[in-house]
Write a protein that holds these residues in place. Structure first.
Motif, PDB file in Angstrom:
ATOM      1  N   PHE A 183      36.081  49.992  40.235  1.00 43.22           N
ATOM      2  CA  PHE A 183      35.066  49.954  41.132  1.00 43.22           C
ATOM      3  C   PHE A 183      34.805  51.327  41.941  1.00 43.22           C
ATOM      4  N   TYR A 184      34.561  52.660  42.663  1.00 44.22           N
ATOM      5  CA  TYR A 184      34.397  53.078  43.740  1.00 44.22           C
ATOM      6  C   TYR A 184      33.144  53.229  43.908  1.00 44.22           C
ATOM      7  N   LYS A 185      32.333  53.242  44.972  1.00 47.58           N
ATOM      8  CA  LYS A 185      31.488  53.036  45.223  1.00 47.58           C
ATOM      9  C   LYS A 185      30.981  53.363  46.993  1.00 47.58           C
ATOM     10  N   GLN A 186      30.211  53.960  47.384  1.00 46.47           N
ATOM     11  CA  GLN A 186      30.089  54.351  48.316  1.00 46.47           C
ATOM     12  C   GLN A 186      29.464  53.056  49.510  1.00 46.47           C
ATOM     13  N   VAL A 187      29.214  53.049  50.854  1.00 45.33           N
ATOM     14  CA  VAL A 187      28.396  52.152  51.603  1.00 45.33           C
ATOM     15  C   VAL A 187      27.107  52.006  51.182  1.00 45.33           C
ATOM     16  N   GLY A 188      27.090  50.646  51.104  1.00 46.18           N
ATOM     17  CA  GLY A 188      25.473  50.636  50.544  1.00 46.18           C
ATOM     18  C   GLY A 188      24.937  50.663  49.317  1.00 46.18           C
ATOM     19  N   ASP A 189      26.035  50.464  48.120  1.00 46.27           N
ATOM     20  CA  ASP A 189      25.274  50.768  47.339  1.00 46.27           C
ATOM     21  C   ASP A 189      25.817  48.724  46.391  1.00 46.27           C
ATOM     22  N   GLU A 190      25.971  48.793  45.621  1.00 42.39           N
ATOM     23  CA  GLU A 190      25.723  47.399  44.121  1.00 42.39           C
ATOM     24  C   GLU A 190      26.863  47.629  43.536  1.00 42.39           C
ATOM     25  N   VAL A 191      28.116  46.220  43.820  1.00 41.14           N
ATOM     26  CA  VAL A 191      28.808  46.116  42.300  1.00 41.14           C
ATOM     27  C   VAL A 191      28.369  44.975  40.704  1.00 41.14           C
ATOM     28  N   SER A 192      29.208  45.074  40.889  1.00 36.83           N
ATOM     29  CA  SER A 192      28.474  44.054  39.776  1.00 36.83           C
ATOM     30  C   SER A 192      29.905  43.294  38.203  1.00 36.83           C
ATOM     31  N   MET A 193      30.233  42.347  38.659  1.00 38.01           N
ATOM     32  CA  MET A 193      31.533  42.046  38.101  1.00 38.01           C
ATOM     33  C   MET A 193      31.307  41.117  36.975  1.00 38.01           C
ATOM     34  N   LYS A 194      32.384  41.193  35.839  1.00 32.24           N
ATOM     35  CA  LYS A 194      32.241  40.141  35.201  1.00 32.24           C
ATOM     36  C   LYS A 194      33.034  39.296  34.834  1.00 32.24           C
ATOM     37  N   CYS A 195      33.050  38.215  35.100  1.00 30.13           N
ATOM     38  CA  CYS A 195      34.391  36.999  35.111  1.00 30.13           C
ATOM     39  C   CYS A 195      34.937  37.255  33.456  1.00 30.13           C
ATOM     40  N   GLY A 196      33.604  37.080  31.850  1.00 29.77           N
ATOM     41  CA  GLY A 196      33.734  37.286  30.866  1.00 29.77           C
ATOM     42  C   GLY A 196      34.395  35.999  30.283  1.00 29.77           C
ATOM     43  N   VAL A 197      33.917  34.903  30.565  1.00 27.39           N
ATOM     44  CA  VAL A 197      33.790  33.255  29.962  1.00 27.39           C
ATOM     45  C   VAL A 197      32.879  32.885  29.637  1.00 27.39           C
ATOM     46  N   ASP A 198      32.847  32.073  28.928  1.00 26.21           N
ATOM     47  CA  ASP A 198      31.087  31.438  28.883  1.00 26.21           C
ATOM     48  C   ASP A 198      30.761  30.795  29.663  1.00 26.21           C
ATOM     49  N   SER A 199      29.074  30.947  30.267  1.00 22.21           N
ATOM     50  CA  SER A 199      28.252  30.594  30.997  1.00 22.21           C
ATOM     51  C   SER A 199      28.418  28.922  31.058  1.00 22.21           C
ATOM     52  N   ASN A 200      29.078  28.635  30.876  1.00 27.60           N
ATOM     53  CA  ASN A 200      28.442  27.198  30.907  1.00 27.60           C
ATOM     54  C   ASN A 200      30.566  26.359  31.338  1.00 27.60           C
ATOM     55  N   SER A 201      31.046  27.205  31.454  1.00 22.24           N
ATOM     56  CA  SER A 201      31.927  27.008  31.792  1.00 22.24           C
ATOM     57  C   SER A 201      32.313  26.582  32.934  1.00 22.24           C
ATOM     58  N   ASN A 202      33.285  26.350  33.696  1.00 17.07           N
ATOM     59  CA  ASN A 202      33.988  26.530  34.943  1.00 17.07           C
ATOM     60  C   ASN A 202      34.097  27.995  36.044  1.00 17.07           C
ATOM     61  N   ILE A 203      33.721  27.837  36.818  1.00  8.56           N
ATOM     62  CA  ILE A 203      34.064  29.540  37.139  1.00  8.56           C
ATOM     63  C   ILE A 203      34.362  29.063  38.228  1.00  8.56           C
ATOM     64  N   GLU A 204      35.226  30.132  39.051  1.00 14.15           N
ATOM     65  CA  GLU A 204      36.449  30.252  40.395  1.00 14.15           C
ATOM     66  C   GLU A 204      36.400  31.494  40.587  1.00 14.15           C
ATOM     67  N   TRP A 205      35.765  32.303  41.909  1.00 12.73           N
ATOM     68  CA  TRP A 205      35.613  33.478  42.733  1.00 12.73           C
ATOM     69  C   TRP A 205      36.355  33.835  43.498  1.00 12.73           C
TER      70      TRP A 205
END
Length: 416
Positions: free
Chosen positions: A23-45
Motif C-alpha cells: 500500500f502507498y498512502k499519504q499522511v492522514g489516510d486510512e489503510v485496511s488489511m485483511k488476514c484471510g482467515v475465519d473470523s471465529n479463529s484466533n488472530i494475532e497482528w
C-alpha cells in the motif's frame, strides 16, 4: 542503508510468493488489511515484529501489545484498519494465522525551505516514500508536462514565476500528491509629489517568505549625500531599520515583516529621480526594485498632493505585526467583537430582569385591589342614603283584609 536493502529483499520475496499486499498512502489516510482467515479463529497482528493485539475468536477477548499502532487500530473480524496514518506507521503488518504480510509506505510531498520563495532563490521538491528507497516517481510541472528526471528529489535553481504553481508527484495511477510553489518579488509603484510634501517611498513583499531577511537598504542617485537607513536583523530586536539621521528620511522604529517603506521629507525638484530598494535574504539572494519620484509645483490656493507621513506608516506596520501567528489587527478585531458580545449579553440580562420585576409588581397591584361586594352588584354602586330615602318614600303595603273592610264600610251612602 543495509536495513533498507533487507526490507527491499523481503518485499520482493513476499510479492513473488503472493502473500504480500503493498500500500502507498499519504499522511492522514486510512489503510485496511485483511488476514484471510475465519473470523471465529484466533488472530494475532504484529507491526515490524512487535505485537499489536491478539483476538480470541471463541471468547472475543483481546490482548493489546506494546506497539504504538494499538492506540488507534480498529480490528473487526479478520480486518485491521489503521486510520490517520503517520510517517512512523510505515512498515510491515503481519497476520500470523494466515502468514500474510502487508507493506505500508507513507508518501509525503514538501518543499525546502518552504512553499513561498523569493525570486532567484533555490528550492528542493521532495516526494518522500518511507521504507521504499528505490521507488521511482514521476513529477509533473504546473503546466502538466512531465519533468525529465524521475528522482524523488528535484532541485530547482534560481526559481522564477515560470516555476510557480502546482507540482504533482505521481507515485501510482491512483496516488497523486501535489504541492503548490509560490514565487514572489519586491513590489513598488511610481510616486508623484508636490514641492514641500513628505512622500512615502513604497517597497514591500506581497506575503511572508520562508527565507530569512538578513539585510537591505535604500539608495537614491539624486541624493547621494543623504544617509538612508539600513535593514538589520538581530536576535534581540528582529528585523528593523538601523539609522540615526532623520533630517531628510523618516522610518519606522518598530519590528518589520514584509513592508520596507521609508518617508522622504520636504521633497524638492532636485529630489526627482530613481530610488532603489534592495533586500538581502539568507543564502545570498538579493532582490532590488526601482521606483521613480516625480515632483511638481503645488497648485495655487491649494494644499498640494495628499501627504503621507511616517506616522501612519508606523501605525500600519504595527497593525500588520504578527503576534502568536496572527496579525495584530486581527487580535484587535477579535477583542472588540468580544467586548461588544459581552455588552450585548449583559444588556439582554438587564432587560429580562427588568421585565420580571415589572410583572411581579403588576401581580402585586392586582392582588391589592378592593373586591366588589354584593351590595355594589345589587344597588349598582348607589349611595346608602339614596336607598334609604326611596324606602321611606314608598308606602307600606296594606293587608288584603284591611282593604276589604274599608271597601264595605265606605259605601255610597256612608257619611262620617
Amino acid at each position: 542503508m543495509a536495513i533498507c536493502k533487507i526490507l527491499f529483499f523481503l518485499l520482493a520475496l513476499c510479492i513473488w510468493c503472493g502473500k504480500c499486499d503493498v500500500f502507498y498512502k499519504q499522511v492522514g489516510d486510512e489503510v485496511s488489511m485483511k488476514c484471510g482467515v475465519d473470523s471465529n479463529s484466533n488472530i494475532e497482528w504484529k507491526f515490524n515484529g512487535v505485537l499489536i493485539l491478539t483476538i480470541d475468536g471463541r471468547r472475543g477477548t483481546r490482548r493489546k501489545g506494546p506497539s504504538h499502532i494499538v492506540l488507534k487500530a480498529i480490528a473487526s473480524g479478520d480486518i485491521l484498519k489503521v486510520p490517520r496514518l503517520e510517517t512512523r506507521d510505515s512498515g510491515n503488518y503481519f497476520c500470523r494465522q494466515s502468514g500474510k504480510e502487508h507493506i505500508v509506505h507513507i508518501v509525503s510531498v514538501f518543499v525546502k525551505p518552504g512553499p513561498v520563495l523569493v525570486q532567484s532563490s533555490d528550492a528542493e521538491l521532495h516526494c518522500d516514500i518511507t521504507g521504499d528507497p528505490n521507488k521511482e516517481v514521476q513529477w509533473l510541472r504546473p503546466n502538466g508536462q512531465k519533468y525529465n528526471e524521475k528522482n524523488r528529489v528535484i532541485h530547482l535553481k534560481s526559481v522564477t514565476s515560470n516555476e510557480a504553481g502546482q507540482w504533482t508527484c505521481l507515485v501510482k495511477d491512483d496516488l497523486k500528491l501535489s504541492v503548490t510553489l509560490t514565487v514572489v518579488g519586491l513590489q513598488t509603484t511610481a510616486v508623484n509629489a508636490s514641492k514641500g510634501d513628505d512622500i512615502e517611498l513604497p517597497c514591500s513583499l506581497p506575503q511572508r517568505v520562508f527565507q530569512r531577511v538578513v539585510g537591505g537598504k535604500w539608495k537614491a542617485d539624486p541624493l547621494k549625500e543623504v544617509s538612508f537607513p539600513t535593514l538589520t536583523n538581530t536576535p534581540s530586536k528582529g528585523l528593523h531599520w538601523n539609522g540615526k539621521d532623520l533630517s531628510k528620511v523618516n522610518f519606522t522604529t518598530g519590528q518589520l515583516s514584509t513592508i520596507f517603506d521609508v518617508t522622504l521629507k520636504n521633497v524638492q525638484s532636485s529630489d526627482e529621480g530613481t530610488f532603489v530598494c534592495t533586500v538581502e535574504f539568507e543564502g545570498g539572494v538579493r532582490l532590488s526594485v526601482e521606483t521613480t519620484l516625480r515632483v511638481v509645483d503645488k497648485p495655487s490656493g491649494g494644499k498640494g498632493s495628499t501627504k503621507r507621513k511616517g506616522k501612519p506608516n508606523a501605525v500600519m506596520e504595527s497593525l500588520t505585526k504578527e503576534v502568536y501567528g496572527l496579525k495584530l489587527w486581527i487580535w484587535i478585531a477579535v477583542g472588540a467583537s468580544s467586548v461588544l458580545l459581552i455588552g450585548l449579553i449583559i444588556m439582554i440580562g438587564v432587560v429580562i430582569r427588568r421585565n420580571k420585576r415589572m410583572k411581579k409588581r403588576v401581580r402585586k397591584l392586582r392582588s391589592m385591589r378592593q373586591p366588589l361586594t354584593d351590595k355594589d352588584y345589587c344597588q349598582c354602586n348607589r349611595a346608602e342614603k339614596e336607598v334609604e330615602l326611596e324606602e321611606q318614600a314608598r308606602p307600606l303595603p296594606v293587608p288584603r283584609q284591611h282593604r276589604n273592610t274599608r271597601t264595605r264600610t265606605a259605601g255610597p251612602n256612608h257619611t262620617n
